[in-house]
Write an enzyme that holds these catalytic residues in place. Sequence first.
Site, PDB file in Angstrom:
ATOM      1  N   ASP A  90       0.855  -1.189   0.000  1.00 31.02           N
ATOM      2  CA  ASP A  90       0.000   0.000   0.000  1.00 31.02           C
ATOM      3  C   ASP A  90       0.900   1.251   0.000  1.00 31.02           C
ATOM      4  O   ASP A  90       1.838   1.321  -0.790  1.00 31.02           O
ATOM      5  CB  ASP A  90      -0.935  -0.056   1.220  1.00 31.02           C
ATOM      6  CG  ASP A  90      -2.093   0.941   1.154  1.00 31.02           C
ATOM      7  OD1 ASP A  90      -3.101   0.621   0.520  1.00 31.02           O
ATOM      8  OD2 ASP A  90      -1.956   2.021   1.744  1.00 31.02           O
TER       9      ASP A  90
ATOM     10  N   TYR B 124      -2.051  11.702   0.465  1.00 31.37           N
ATOM     11  CA  TYR B 124      -2.519  11.438  -0.895  1.00 31.37           C
ATOM     12  C   TYR B 124      -2.425  12.700  -1.754  1.00 31.37           C
ATOM     13  O   TYR B 124      -2.066  12.637  -2.933  1.00 31.37           O
ATOM     14  CB  TYR B 124      -3.962  10.932  -0.863  1.00 31.37           C
ATOM     15  CG  TYR B 124      -4.100   9.483  -0.472  1.00 31.37           C
ATOM     16  CD1 TYR B 124      -4.505   8.523  -1.390  1.00 31.37           C
ATOM     17  CD2 TYR B 124      -3.821   9.042   0.826  1.00 31.37           C
ATOM     18  CE1 TYR B 124      -4.641   7.187  -1.043  1.00 31.37           C
ATOM     19  CE2 TYR B 124      -3.942   7.712   1.187  1.00 31.37           C
ATOM     20  CZ  TYR B 124      -4.350   6.795   0.247  1.00 31.37           C
ATOM     21  OH  TYR B 124      -4.468   5.463   0.597  1.00 31.37           O
TER      22      TYR B 124
ATOM     23  N   HIS C 105      -5.370  -7.817   1.597  1.00 35.04           N
ATOM     24  CA  HIS C 105      -4.610  -6.571   1.657  1.00 35.04           C
ATOM     25  C   HIS C 105      -3.880  -6.396   2.984  1.00 35.04           C
ATOM     26  O   HIS C 105      -2.783  -5.835   3.027  1.00 35.04           O
ATOM     27  CB  HIS C 105      -5.579  -5.405   1.427  1.00 35.04           C
ATOM     28  CG  HIS C 105      -4.900  -4.095   1.196  1.00 35.04           C
ATOM     29  ND1 HIS C 105      -4.198  -3.817   0.047  1.00 35.04           N
ATOM     30  CD2 HIS C 105      -4.815  -2.983   1.965  1.00 35.04           C
ATOM     31  CE1 HIS C 105      -3.712  -2.581   0.106  1.00 35.04           C
ATOM     32  NE2 HIS C 105      -4.070  -2.057   1.261  1.00 35.04           N
TER      33      HIS C 105
END
Length: 372
Positions: free
Chosen positions: A169, A296, A350
């Site tokens: 990630d 982000y 994940h």
Amino acid sequence: MKNVTEFKVTVSQQVLDDLKHRLQNTRWPGEAAGSGWNFGTSEAYLKDLAGYWLNKYDWRKQETLLNKYPQYIADVHGVKVHFQYIKGKGKNAKPLVLTHGWPDSYYRFHKLIPLLTEGDQSFDLVIPSIPGFGFSDKTSLGSEAVADLWKTLMTENLGYEKFYAAGGDVGMGVTKALASKYPEVVAGVHFTDVGYPMGQEDPATMTEAEKQFAQFVQQWWYAEGAYAMVQATKPQSLAYGLNDSPVALAGWILSMVNAGAPPELIEQAFGGKDELLTNIMIYWVTQTIGSSVKMYKVEAMAQWGGSQPLKKSNVPAGVAVFPREAQFPKEWADRFVNIVSFKKMKEGGHFAALEVPDVFAEELRNFFYSIK
């Protein structure tokens, strides 16, 4: 250790009392009958989780568990970095830095600690909180800047000449940057993903498997990618609600967890209700959800600003693709890292370090002890 001080998680009772008040006074929006998870996080599920959080979840117990292993704060280029540091018991333990992602935290790796620090093939584990997350400084940095901090933390603060790194990630981006920028000190890297097609690739250079993967990613993006679009464009607008309401925070995080696991596996994917809530609590008690989602935006601004992509590194890389993770082909990973091991795993998703820690620990040990 240099410029390092000991640290323990200590949350005031006032913060916990305030949390209880906010949970008790949640204004629920309602949901359409039978809508389930089709419109986002299920209100029925979230109400059940909030009730458990209010009446059964024991933060003080979890706080004690968080303090089970040594933790520190390091001053790295003026940034305070929180990290766990657990020495391996083997004679030639390998130094390994593990980097988490979003919406998890350094807590992602807590089940790996006893598995990777015992036996002859053990590791000196360094598990930092990315700046902007948890108990590190509330500063939002891009992956390359975080990699710069990790390199200094490992070589100057902790004194290792060479080290290993793993992440998925957001942690994938940090680990990839470490290998690309610092191959002289990074001896090996491991990934559970290597990035996704974003429409910048020349289709003429892509194999049929890569094109199918790109199509899958595009479909997934339209169905599940709203969180990333909001965080990469309007993170401040999002932060107000998430920092003010524990249920809003949980709902947003659960929506992302659900993107990688069907509803019936959402707790299993994170290890159970207590693990799920402890991760959420780390964001809540530190008020770092805003600074975490801004990462982000920082990454997006770097891309929009025309920054040059990192060059492919020659550092030996292992890749493990878990079945409930995006199934990218080996040739896609070959574009970015020097693969010496590529495995399709039989179980997990994940958050494999939480869901199938034994499997993940064995994969890390086998890979890092197979390279020189």
